[in-house]
Design a protein around this motif. Sequence first.
Motif, PDB file in Angstrom:
ATOM      1  N   LYS A 149      63.613 176.642  -1.463  1.00 31.82           N
ATOM      2  CA  LYS A 149      64.276 176.690  -2.764  1.00 31.82           C
ATOM      3  C   LYS A 149      65.515 177.586  -2.715  1.00 31.82           C
ATOM      4  O   LYS A 149      66.545 177.289  -3.332  1.00 31.82           O
ATOM      5  CB  LYS A 149      63.302 177.180  -3.830  1.00 31.82           C
ATOM      6  CG  LYS A 149      62.187 176.192  -4.142  1.00 31.82           C
ATOM      7  CD  LYS A 149      61.258 176.725  -5.215  1.00 31.82           C
ATOM      8  CE  LYS A 149      60.173 175.709  -5.541  1.00 31.82           C
ATOM      9  NZ  LYS A 149      59.241 176.209  -6.584  1.00 31.82           N
ATOM     10  N   ALA A 153      69.425 176.286  -3.401  1.00 31.72           N
ATOM     11  CA  ALA A 153      69.655 176.709  -4.782  1.00 31.72           C
ATOM     12  C   ALA A 153      71.056 176.365  -5.275  1.00 31.72           C
ATOM     13  O   ALA A 153      71.259 176.113  -6.468  1.00 31.72           O
ATOM     14  CB  ALA A 153      69.407 178.207  -4.909  1.00 31.72           C
ATOM     15  N   ASP A 154      72.047 176.358  -4.381  1.00 29.64           N
ATOM     16  CA  ASP A 154      73.406 176.054  -4.805  1.00 29.64           C
ATOM     17  C   ASP A 154      73.706 174.559  -4.767  1.00 29.64           C
ATOM     18  O   ASP A 154      74.828 174.150  -5.105  1.00 29.64           O
ATOM     19  CB  ASP A 154      74.417 176.791  -3.921  1.00 29.64           C
ATOM     20  CG  ASP A 154      74.301 176.400  -2.454  1.00 29.64           C
ATOM     21  OD1 ASP A 154      73.196 175.957  -2.049  1.00 29.64           O
ATOM     22  OD2 ASP A 154      75.295 176.539  -1.720  1.00 29.64           O
ATOM     23  N   LEU A 156      71.165 172.181  -5.993  1.00 29.40           N
ATOM     24  CA  LEU A 156      70.358 171.499  -7.005  1.00 29.40           C
ATOM     25  C   LEU A 156      70.325 172.318  -8.294  1.00 29.40           C
ATOM     26  O   LEU A 156      70.361 173.551  -8.251  1.00 29.40           O
ATOM     27  CB  LEU A 156      68.927 171.282  -6.496  1.00 29.40           C
ATOM     28  CG  LEU A 156      68.776 170.421  -5.234  1.00 29.40           C
ATOM     29  CD1 LEU A 156      67.343 170.445  -4.749  1.00 29.40           C
ATOM     30  CD2 LEU A 156      69.226 168.998  -5.497  1.00 29.40           C
ATOM     31  N   PRO A 157      70.233 171.650  -9.440  1.00 25.49           N
ATOM     32  CA  PRO A 157      70.169 172.383 -10.711  1.00 25.49           C
ATOM     33  C   PRO A 157      68.850 173.134 -10.853  1.00 25.49           C
ATOM     34  O   PRO A 157      67.815 172.685 -10.329  1.00 25.49           O
ATOM     35  CB  PRO A 157      70.297 171.274 -11.760  1.00 25.49           C
ATOM     36  CG  PRO A 157      69.818 170.037 -11.062  1.00 25.49           C
ATOM     37  CD  PRO A 157      70.252 170.183  -9.635  1.00 25.49           C
ATOM     38  N   PRO A 158      68.860 174.280 -11.541  1.00 24.24           N
ATOM     39  CA  PRO A 158      67.631 175.078 -11.713  1.00 24.24           C
ATOM     40  C   PRO A 158      66.489 174.269 -12.320  1.00 24.24           C
ATOM     41  O   PRO A 158      65.326 174.475 -11.971  1.00 24.24           O
ATOM     42  CB  PRO A 158      68.082 176.209 -12.643  1.00 24.24           C
ATOM     43  CG  PRO A 158      69.555 176.322 -12.425  1.00 24.24           C
ATOM     44  CD  PRO A 158      70.027 174.921 -12.182  1.00 24.24           C
ATOM     45  N   GLY A 159      66.807 173.368 -13.236  1.00 23.18           N
ATOM     46  CA  GLY A 159      65.754 172.581 -13.865  1.00 23.18           C
ATOM     47  C   GLY A 159      64.977 171.744 -12.882  1.00 23.18           C
ATOM     48  O   GLY A 159      63.789 171.469 -13.075  1.00 23.18           O
ATOM     49  N   LEU A 160      65.625 171.333 -11.811  1.00 29.52           N
ATOM     50  CA  LEU A 160      64.947 170.537 -10.790  1.00 29.52           C
ATOM     51  C   LEU A 160      64.129 171.425  -9.869  1.00 29.52           C
ATOM     52  O   LEU A 160      63.018 171.077  -9.470  1.00 29.52           O
ATOM     53  CB  LEU A 160      65.977 169.743  -9.988  1.00 29.52           C
ATOM     54  CG  LEU A 160      65.424 168.792  -8.918  1.00 29.52           C
ATOM     55  CD1 LEU A 160      64.559 167.711  -9.559  1.00 29.52           C
ATOM     56  CD2 LEU A 160      66.574 168.145  -8.143  1.00 29.52           C
ATOM     57  N   ASP A 162      62.783 174.356 -10.551  1.00 36.85           N
ATOM     58  CA  ASP A 162      61.708 175.099 -11.215  1.00 36.85           C
ATOM     59  C   ASP A 162      60.690 174.229 -11.938  1.00 36.85           C
ATOM     60  O   ASP A 162      59.691 174.740 -12.436  1.00 36.85           O
ATOM     61  CB  ASP A 162      62.313 176.079 -12.228  1.00 36.85           C
ATOM     62  CG  ASP A 162      63.220 177.109 -11.566  1.00 36.85           C
ATOM     63  OD1 ASP A 162      62.972 177.411 -10.386  1.00 36.85           O
ATOM     64  OD2 ASP A 162      64.166 177.579 -12.218  1.00 36.85           O
ATOM     65  N   ARG A 163      60.916 172.944 -12.009  1.00 43.16           N
ATOM     66  CA  ARG A 163      59.984 172.122 -12.769  1.00 43.16           C
ATOM     67  C   ARG A 163      58.665 171.967 -12.012  1.00 43.16           C
ATOM     68  O   ARG A 163      58.631 172.038 -10.776  1.00 43.16           O
ATOM     69  CB  ARG A 163      60.584 170.744 -13.041  1.00 43.16           C
ATOM     70  CG  ARG A 163      60.650 169.825 -11.838  1.00 43.16           C
ATOM     71  CD  ARG A 163      61.234 168.477 -12.226  1.00 43.16           C
ATOM     72  NE  ARG A 163      61.205 167.535 -11.118  1.00 43.16           N
ATOM     73  CZ  ARG A 163      61.686 166.302 -11.184  1.00 43.16           C
ATOM     74  NH1 ARG A 163      62.242 165.868 -12.303  1.00 43.16           N
ATOM     75  NH2 ARG A 163      61.606 165.497 -10.141  1.00 43.16           N
TER      76      ARG A 163
END
Length: 237
Positions: A149, A153-154, A156-160, A162-163
């Motif tokens: 992750k 991290a740079d 992919l969007p955080p929502g993807l 952390d879901r």
Amino acid sequence: AVPRRARAAVARRAAAARALRRRRRGGKLRRALLRSDLSAPMGLLAWVSYISAEDRGALLGSSPDRPAAAYQGIWNGSAGAHPLDRLLDLNLRTYLLDDLLPKVDRMAMAHGLEVRSPFLDRALAEYAFTLAPSARLRVRDMTLKRILKTAVADLLPPGLLDRPKKGFGVPLDRWFRTDLAPLVDGLLCAPDARVAAHLSGDAVRALAAAHRRGAANHGHALWTLLTLETFLRREGW
């Protein structure tokens, strides 16, 4: 093993979660609690199994529990290593090798698709196994795949990132009490059921009856037994 008081406390939380219809979380907590007093290899086997050790014993009669012996043998072979490495090694040699990868390969090839698992690239896998568990690069607290992750991290969007994980389950428990109940009765519980030549017919029928009356959820176990029954009939065994 988890202390008895801790198991009782989490059990109360799991019951409350189910009462609030948070079935997914409550179910996972309950599954974890039921396995919390098992050794690591037996806990992993129980987690990935659709049929409990007790039900396997009833189905197989006096036959030895070969899955348990196999898991214990692999676990013993990694004695001295860090527990996380031992669990990953056991999972790699069993659940991944005998379940997840064949399932994907067979279904993909049935539709003419070539599927690859990029995270199982040999060089990448060998590198991952060199990461020291004590450095907490793979797991930190309850965060899994931590280094992966961080690496993307740079990208992919955080929502993807952390879901929660999403599965592809189907409502087998409900189906085998309703629409597919006749299938269980007509194949597994039939007088000419082929599985009865290899397993205890009484135990199979008891499993189906417990599921039908709602005393237990054996949907995946019944699906597994139906698959075996269909195979035996197709091959004329």
